[in-house]
Motif scaffolding. Structure first.
Motif, PDB file in Angstrom:
ATOM      1  N   ASP A  50       0.806  -1.218   0.000  1.00 57.02           N
ATOM      2  CA  ASP A  50       0.000   0.000   0.000  1.00 57.02           C
ATOM      3  C   ASP A  50       0.846   1.278   0.000  1.00 57.02           C
ATOM      4  OD1 ASP A  50      -2.568   0.934  -0.245  1.00 57.02           O
ATOM      5  OD2 ASP A  50      -2.865   1.200   1.902  1.00 57.02           O
ATOM      6  N   LEU A  51       1.994   1.226  -0.664  1.00 61.69           N
ATOM      7  CA  LEU A  51       2.849   2.411  -0.782  1.00 61.69           C
ATOM      8  C   LEU A  51       2.134   3.483  -1.588  1.00 61.69           C
ATOM      9  CD1 LEU A  51       5.735   3.785  -0.606  1.00 61.69           C
ATOM     10  CD2 LEU A  51       6.127   2.790  -2.856  1.00 61.69           C
ATOM     11  N   GLN A  52       2.188   4.691  -1.088  1.00 59.62           N
ATOM     12  CA  GLN A  52       1.678   5.838  -1.826  1.00 59.62           C
ATOM     13  C   GLN A  52       2.740   6.925  -1.761  1.00 59.62           C
ATOM     14  OE1 GLN A  52      -2.121   6.703  -0.022  1.00 59.62           O
ATOM     15  NE2 GLN A  52      -3.108   5.020  -1.097  1.00 59.62           N
ATOM     16  N   PRO A  53       3.757   6.809  -2.643  1.00 56.97           N
ATOM     17  CA  PRO A  53       4.887   7.738  -2.545  1.00 56.97           C
ATOM     18  C   PRO A  53       4.485   9.170  -2.860  1.00 56.97           C
ATOM     19  CG  PRO A  53       5.040   6.431  -4.552  1.00 56.97           C
ATOM     20  CD  PRO A  53       3.865   5.908  -3.767  1.00 56.97           C
ATOM     21  N   ASN A  54       4.991  10.075  -2.038  1.00 60.82           N
ATOM     22  CA  ASN A  54       4.740  11.494  -2.320  1.00 60.82           C
ATOM     23  C   ASN A  54       5.867  12.037  -3.212  1.00 60.82           C
ATOM     24  OD1 ASN A  54       6.947  12.018  -0.652  1.00 60.82           O
ATOM     25  ND2 ASN A  54       5.719  12.674   1.074  1.00 60.82           N
ATOM     26  N   GLU A  55       5.786  13.301  -3.512  1.00 65.14           N
ATOM     27  CA  GLU A  55       6.743  13.928  -4.430  1.00 65.14           C
ATOM     28  C   GLU A  55       8.180  13.846  -3.910  1.00 65.14           C
ATOM     29  OE1 GLU A  55       7.419  18.320  -6.351  1.00 65.14           O
ATOM     30  OE2 GLU A  55       5.349  17.737  -5.898  1.00 65.14           O
ATOM     31  N   PHE A  56       8.367  14.048  -2.594  1.00 70.70           N
ATOM     32  CA  PHE A  56       9.715  14.014  -2.019  1.00 70.70           C
ATOM     33  C   PHE A  56      10.296  12.599  -2.077  1.00 70.70           C
ATOM     34  CE2 PHE A  56      12.716  14.310   1.701  1.00 70.70           C
ATOM     35  CZ  PHE A  56      13.605  15.177   1.105  1.00 70.70           C
ATOM     36  N   THR A  57       9.481  11.595  -1.774  1.00 63.99           N
ATOM     37  CA  THR A  57       9.925  10.200  -1.882  1.00 63.99           C
ATOM     38  C   THR A  57      10.388   9.915  -3.307  1.00 63.99           C
ATOM     39  OG1 THR A  57       8.376   9.472  -0.163  1.00 63.99           O
ATOM     40  CG2 THR A  57       9.212   7.775  -1.660  1.00 63.99           C
ATOM     41  N   MET A  58       9.581  10.326  -4.264  1.00 65.00           N
ATOM     42  CA  MET A  58       9.903  10.087  -5.671  1.00 65.00           C
ATOM     43  C   MET A  58      11.169  10.836  -6.082  1.00 65.00           C
ATOM     44  SD  MET A  58       7.831   7.877  -6.669  1.00 65.00           S
ATOM     45  CE  MET A  58       8.340   7.922  -8.378  1.00 65.00           C
ATOM     46  N   GLN A  59      11.308  12.076  -5.624  1.00 65.51           N
ATOM     47  CA  GLN A  59      12.500  12.864  -5.957  1.00 65.51           C
ATOM     48  C   GLN A  59      13.761  12.165  -5.441  1.00 65.51           C
ATOM     49  OE1 GLN A  59      12.749  16.716  -4.048  1.00 65.51           O
ATOM     50  NE2 GLN A  59      14.524  17.323  -5.248  1.00 65.51           N
ATOM     51  N   LEU A  60      13.727  11.717  -4.177  1.00 62.06           N
ATOM     52  CA  LEU A  60      14.904  11.065  -3.601  1.00 62.06           C
ATOM     53  C   LEU A  60      15.214   9.742  -4.295  1.00 62.06           C
ATOM     54  CD1 LEU A  60      14.476  11.594   0.247  1.00 62.06           C
ATOM     55  CD2 LEU A  60      16.091  12.732  -1.271  1.00 62.06           C
ATOM     56  N   ALA A  61      14.194   8.912  -4.473  1.00 61.73           N
ATOM     57  CA  ALA A  61      14.417   7.586  -5.061  1.00 61.73           C
ATOM     58  C   ALA A  61      14.858   7.704  -6.517  1.00 61.73           C
ATOM     59  CB  ALA A  61      13.155   6.736  -4.934  1.00 61.73           C
ATOM     60  N   GLN A  62      14.104   8.448  -7.319  1.00 63.25           N
ATOM     61  CA  GLN A  62      14.423   8.554  -8.742  1.00 63.25           C
ATOM     62  C   GLN A  62      15.733   9.297  -8.962  1.00 63.25           C
ATOM     63  OE1 GLN A  62      12.385   7.032 -11.315  1.00 63.25           O
ATOM     64  NE2 GLN A  62      14.436   7.262 -12.178  1.00 63.25           N
ATOM     65  N   GLY A  63      15.940  10.369  -8.210  1.00 68.24           N
ATOM     66  CA  GLY A  63      17.183  11.133  -8.343  1.00 68.24           C
ATOM     67  C   GLY A  63      18.398  10.296  -7.999  1.00 68.24           C
ATOM     68  N   THR A  64      18.288   9.493  -6.947  1.00 67.30           N
ATOM     69  CA  THR A  64      19.401   8.632  -6.548  1.00 67.30           C
ATOM     70  C   THR A  64      19.697   7.612  -7.645  1.00 67.30           C
ATOM     71  OG1 THR A  64      18.876   8.941  -4.206  1.00 67.30           O
ATOM     72  CG2 THR A  64      20.238   7.035  -4.766  1.00 67.30           C
ATOM     73  N   VAL A  65      18.647   7.000  -8.186  1.00 65.09           N
ATOM     74  CA  VAL A  65      18.826   6.024  -9.267  1.00 65.09           C
ATOM     75  C   VAL A  65      19.432   6.696 -10.500  1.00 65.09           C
ATOM     76  CG1 VAL A  65      17.571   4.537 -10.907  1.00 65.09           C
ATOM     77  CG2 VAL A  65      17.048   4.430  -8.460  1.00 65.09           C
ATOM     78  N   ASP A  66      18.924   7.868 -10.851  1.00 67.37           N
ATOM     79  CA  ASP A  66      19.402   8.575 -12.045  1.00 67.37           C
ATOM     80  C   ASP A  66      20.869   8.990 -11.940  1.00 67.37           C
ATOM     81  OD1 ASP A  66      16.863   8.320 -13.101  1.00 67.37           O
ATOM     82  OD2 ASP A  66      16.295  10.418 -12.767  1.00 67.37           O
ATOM     83  N   HIS A  67      21.345   9.259 -10.741  1.00 63.97           N
ATOM     84  CA  HIS A  67      22.708   9.777 -10.538  1.00 63.97           C
ATOM     85  C   HIS A  67      23.632   8.765  -9.859  1.00 63.97           C
ATOM     86  CE1 HIS A  67      21.799  13.932 -11.736  1.00 63.97           C
ATOM     87  NE2 HIS A  67      20.616  13.716 -11.189  1.00 63.97           N
ATOM     88  N   VAL A  68      23.248   7.490  -9.856  1.00 67.23           N
ATOM     89  CA  VAL A  68      23.969   6.493  -9.048  1.00 67.23           C
ATOM     90  C   VAL A  68      25.463   6.410  -9.382  1.00 67.23           C
ATOM     91  CG1 VAL A  68      23.480   4.419 -10.457  1.00 67.23           C
ATOM     92  CG2 VAL A  68      23.757   4.220  -7.979  1.00 67.23           C
ATOM     93  N   GLU A  69      25.836   6.479 -10.652  1.00 65.55           N
ATOM     94  CA  GLU A  69      27.261   6.376 -10.999  1.00 65.55           C
ATOM     95  C   GLU A  69      28.041   7.569 -10.461  1.00 65.55           C
ATOM     96  OE1 GLU A  69      27.470   5.669 -15.213  1.00 65.55           O
ATOM     97  OE2 GLU A  69      26.285   3.827 -15.004  1.00 65.55           O
ATOM     98  N   GLU A  70      27.477   8.735 -10.604  1.00 66.09           N
ATOM     99  CA  GLU A  70      28.107   9.956 -10.097  1.00 66.09           C
ATOM    100  C   GLU A  70      28.208   9.917  -8.565  1.00 66.09           C
ATOM    101  OE1 GLU A  70      26.813  14.623  -9.761  1.00 66.09           O
ATOM    102  OE2 GLU A  70      25.847  13.373 -11.275  1.00 66.09           O
ATOM    103  N   LEU A  71      27.151   9.453  -7.910  1.00 68.03           N
ATOM    104  CA  LEU A  71      27.147   9.369  -6.445  1.00 68.03           C
ATOM    105  C   LEU A  71      28.181   8.360  -5.961  1.00 68.03           C
ATOM    106  CD1 LEU A  71      23.283   9.464  -5.935  1.00 68.03           C
ATOM    107  CD2 LEU A  71      24.890  11.353  -5.549  1.00 68.03           C
ATOM    108  N   ASP A  72      28.257   7.211  -6.639  1.00 70.45           N
ATOM    109  CA  ASP A  72      29.256   6.206  -6.266  1.00 70.45           C
ATOM    110  C   ASP A  72      30.668   6.765  -6.429  1.00 70.45           C
ATOM    111  OD1 ASP A  72      27.221   4.457  -5.682  1.00 70.45           O
ATOM    112  OD2 ASP A  72      27.587   3.113  -7.382  1.00 70.45           O
ATOM    113  N   ALA A  73      30.886   7.541  -7.491  1.00 65.92           N
ATOM    114  CA  ALA A  73      32.209   8.146  -7.721  1.00 65.92           C
ATOM    115  C   ALA A  73      32.544   9.169  -6.624  1.00 65.92           C
ATOM    116  CB  ALA A  73      32.257   8.811  -9.090  1.00 65.92           C
ATOM    117  N   LEU A  74      31.529   9.769  -6.057  1.00 63.88           N
ATOM    118  CA  LEU A  74      31.705  10.726  -4.962  1.00 63.88           C
ATOM    119  C   LEU A  74      31.990   9.988  -3.647  1.00 63.88           C
ATOM    120  CD1 LEU A  74      31.222  13.862  -4.457  1.00 63.88           C
ATOM    121  CD2 LEU A  74      28.923  13.187  -3.764  1.00 63.88           C
ATOM    122  N   ILE A  75      31.297   8.887  -3.433  1.00 57.84           N
ATOM    123  CA  ILE A  75      31.376   8.138  -2.173  1.00 57.84           C
ATOM    124  C   ILE A  75      32.628   7.265  -2.083  1.00 57.84           C
ATOM    125  CG2 ILE A  75      30.281   6.284  -0.834  1.00 57.84           C
ATOM    126  CD1 ILE A  75      27.553   7.373  -2.007  1.00 57.84           C
TER     127      ILE A  75
END
Length: 140
Positions: A37-62
């Motif tokens: 029964d997940l009902q993601p709000n805009e912030f949930t979607m921003q964090l999840a999708q943004g993280t997925v979209d930038h994963v290579e860049e984030l990994d290179a940072l981490i």
């Protein structure tokens, strides 16, 4: 109405699930909507999708901040939290740095005190290397 903390928890759960699956984030969200029964709000979607979209860049940072560790050796819980927090630090200017770091306490709930200390140390190193202009915007 979901709080920001709850939104982060939902985004973390989606990212954690994604780390075990070849499914797209959309497919994972669809499944979570049906099964828990997940009902993601805009912030949930921003964090999840943004993280997925930038994963290579984030990994290179981490990864350079891991000190004798490789991304592949850290737990999927820690990795999901680190990636999401790094995304928030870099791409969500309206959230202050200290809030992002405080919210990484999700690790205490899902992984334990040791992993929280590890995540906190890595995030501290990421923050030290952030562009001063980005830091200034987030401080206000």
């Amino acid at each position: 109405m979901m709080t920001r903390h709850q939104s982060r928890q939902e985004a973390f759960c989606l990212l954690f699930e994604k780390s075990f699956s070849d499914m797209t984030l959309e497919e994972i969200i669809e499944g979570a909507t049906e099964t828990r029964d997940l009902q993601p709000n805009e912030f949930t979607m921003q964090l999840a999708q943004g993280t997925v979209d930038h994963v290579e860049e984030l990994d290179a940072l981490i990864e350079p901040k891991l000190k004798n560790w490789k991304l592949s050796r850290i737990s999927k819980v820690s990795l999901a939290i680190l990636r999401m927090a790094a995304y928030e630090l870099m791409y969500v200017p309206q959230v202050p740095i200290n809030v992002t770091v405080d919210e990484a306490e999700l690790a205490k709930q899902y992984a334990g005190e040791d992993e929280y200390a590890f995540i906190n140390g890595v995030l501290g190193a990421v923050i030290r290397d952030m562009d001063p202009q980005v830091k200034d915007k987030k401080a206000k």
